[in-house]
Design a protein around this motif. Structure first.
Motif, PDB file in Angstrom:
ATOM      1  N   MET A   1     -26.095  93.036  52.023  1.00 16.24           N
ATOM      2  CA  MET A   1     -25.369  91.806  51.834  1.00 16.24           C
ATOM      3  C   MET A   1     -26.316  90.765  51.241  1.00 16.24           C
ATOM      4  SD  MET A   1     -23.532  89.592  54.755  1.00 16.24           S
ATOM      5  CE  MET A   1     -23.440  87.848  54.551  1.00 16.24           C
ATOM      6  N   GLU A   2     -25.876  90.138  50.185  1.00 15.25           N
ATOM      7  CA  GLU A   2     -26.689  89.119  49.533  1.00 15.25           C
ATOM      8  C   GLU A   2     -26.072  87.746  49.772  1.00 15.25           C
ATOM      9  OE1 GLU A   2     -28.120  88.022  45.069  1.00 15.25           O
ATOM     10  OE2 GLU A   2     -27.931  90.118  45.628  1.00 15.25           O
ATOM     11  N   LEU A   3     -26.908  86.805  50.153  1.00 19.79           N
ATOM     12  CA  LEU A   3     -26.436  85.450  50.404  1.00 19.79           C
ATOM     13  C   LEU A   3     -26.396  84.670  49.104  1.00 19.79           C
ATOM     14  CD1 LEU A   3     -28.467  84.528  53.613  1.00 19.79           C
ATOM     15  CD2 LEU A   3     -26.117  85.289  53.472  1.00 19.79           C
ATOM     16  N   THR A   6     -24.721  78.778  47.757  1.00 19.42           N
ATOM     17  CA  THR A   6     -23.943  77.868  48.601  1.00 19.42           C
ATOM     18  C   THR A   6     -24.083  78.219  50.074  1.00 19.42           C
ATOM     19  OG1 THR A   6     -22.334  77.716  46.799  1.00 19.42           O
ATOM     20  CG2 THR A   6     -21.650  76.890  48.949  1.00 19.42           C
ATOM     21  N   LEU A   7     -23.962  79.485  50.394  1.00 14.93           N
ATOM     22  CA  LEU A   7     -24.075  79.913  51.787  1.00 14.93           C
ATOM     23  C   LEU A   7     -25.482  79.684  52.327  1.00 14.93           C
ATOM     24  CD1 LEU A   7     -22.649  81.180  54.181  1.00 14.93           C
ATOM     25  CD2 LEU A   7     -23.265  83.418  53.275  1.00 14.93           C
ATOM     26  N   THR A   8     -26.487  79.878  51.484  1.00 13.97           N
ATOM     27  CA  THR A   8     -27.864  79.642  51.911  1.00 13.97           C
ATOM     28  C   THR A   8     -28.103  78.174  52.222  1.00 13.97           C
ATOM     29  OG1 THR A   8     -28.599  81.494  50.552  1.00 13.97           O
ATOM     30  CG2 THR A   8     -30.277  79.939  51.263  1.00 13.97           C
ATOM     31  N   VAL A   9     -27.579  77.287  51.391  1.00 18.18           N
ATOM     32  CA  VAL A   9     -27.730  75.842  51.641  1.00 18.18           C
ATOM     33  C   VAL A   9     -27.006  75.441  52.915  1.00 18.18           C
ATOM     34  CG1 VAL A   9     -27.146  73.559  50.746  1.00 18.18           C
ATOM     35  CG2 VAL A   9     -28.137  75.261  49.232  1.00 18.18           C
ATOM     36  N   ILE A  10     -25.818  75.979  53.138  1.00 13.77           N
ATOM     37  CA  ILE A  10     -25.050  75.665  54.347  1.00 13.77           C
ATOM     38  C   ILE A  10     -25.792  76.148  55.586  1.00 13.77           C
ATOM     39  CG2 ILE A  10     -22.934  76.237  55.615  1.00 13.77           C
ATOM     40  CD1 ILE A  10     -21.493  76.207  52.893  1.00 13.77           C
ATOM     41  N   LEU A  11     -26.307  77.372  55.554  1.00 12.59           N
ATOM     42  CA  LEU A  11     -27.028  77.907  56.708  1.00 12.59           C
ATOM     43  C   LEU A  11     -28.338  77.164  56.954  1.00 12.59           C
ATOM     44  CD1 LEU A  11     -26.478  81.754  56.314  1.00 12.59           C
ATOM     45  CD2 LEU A  11     -25.460  80.217  58.007  1.00 12.59           C
ATOM     46  N   HIS A  58     -35.652  81.724  51.304  1.00 18.30           N
ATOM     47  CA  HIS A  58     -34.625  82.425  50.537  1.00 18.30           C
ATOM     48  C   HIS A  58     -34.043  81.512  49.456  1.00 18.30           C
ATOM     49  CE1 HIS A  58     -31.608  85.403  49.666  1.00 18.30           C
ATOM     50  NE2 HIS A  58     -30.650  84.502  49.834  1.00 18.30           N
ATOM     51  N   LEU A  59     -33.865  80.243  49.786  1.00 15.72           N
ATOM     52  CA  LEU A  59     -33.360  79.281  48.804  1.00 15.72           C
ATOM     53  C   LEU A  59     -34.333  79.133  47.635  1.00 15.72           C
ATOM     54  CD1 LEU A  59     -31.204  77.140  48.120  1.00 15.72           C
ATOM     55  CD2 LEU A  59     -32.587  75.508  49.384  1.00 15.72           C
TER      56      LEU A  59
END
Length: 73
Positions: A1-3, A6-11, A58-59
């Motif tokens: 699964m790759e983030l 947008t999902l990385t910033v939210i997390l 990761h970001l």
């Protein structure tokens, strides 16, 4: 699964907010009338900080900055 980005910033934002909240709750003075604290706030703060650190790395990788060590000869 790759983030995704947008999902990385939210997390990353959510874990940073949780880190601040857990740090606040862990720094409150002890109320003897209520008894001992049953939630390990400082441990939760360290866990949330670790998650936010991984999310920032990761970001940076998603933005194109390489975080791998340089190759040795």
């Amino acid at each position: 699964m790759e983030l995704s980005l947008t999902l990385t910033v939210i997390l990353a934002s959510a874990s940073a907010i949780l880190t601040a909240f857990f740090g606040y709750m862990g720094a409150r003075p002890l109320d003897i009338r209520k008894g001992p604290r049953m939630v390990p706030w400082r441990f939760l703060m360290i866990l949330a900080f670790t998650v936010s650190l991984f999310m920032v790395v990761h970001l940076l990788n998603l933005l194109g900055i390489q975080t791998k060590p340089p190759e040795r000869y």
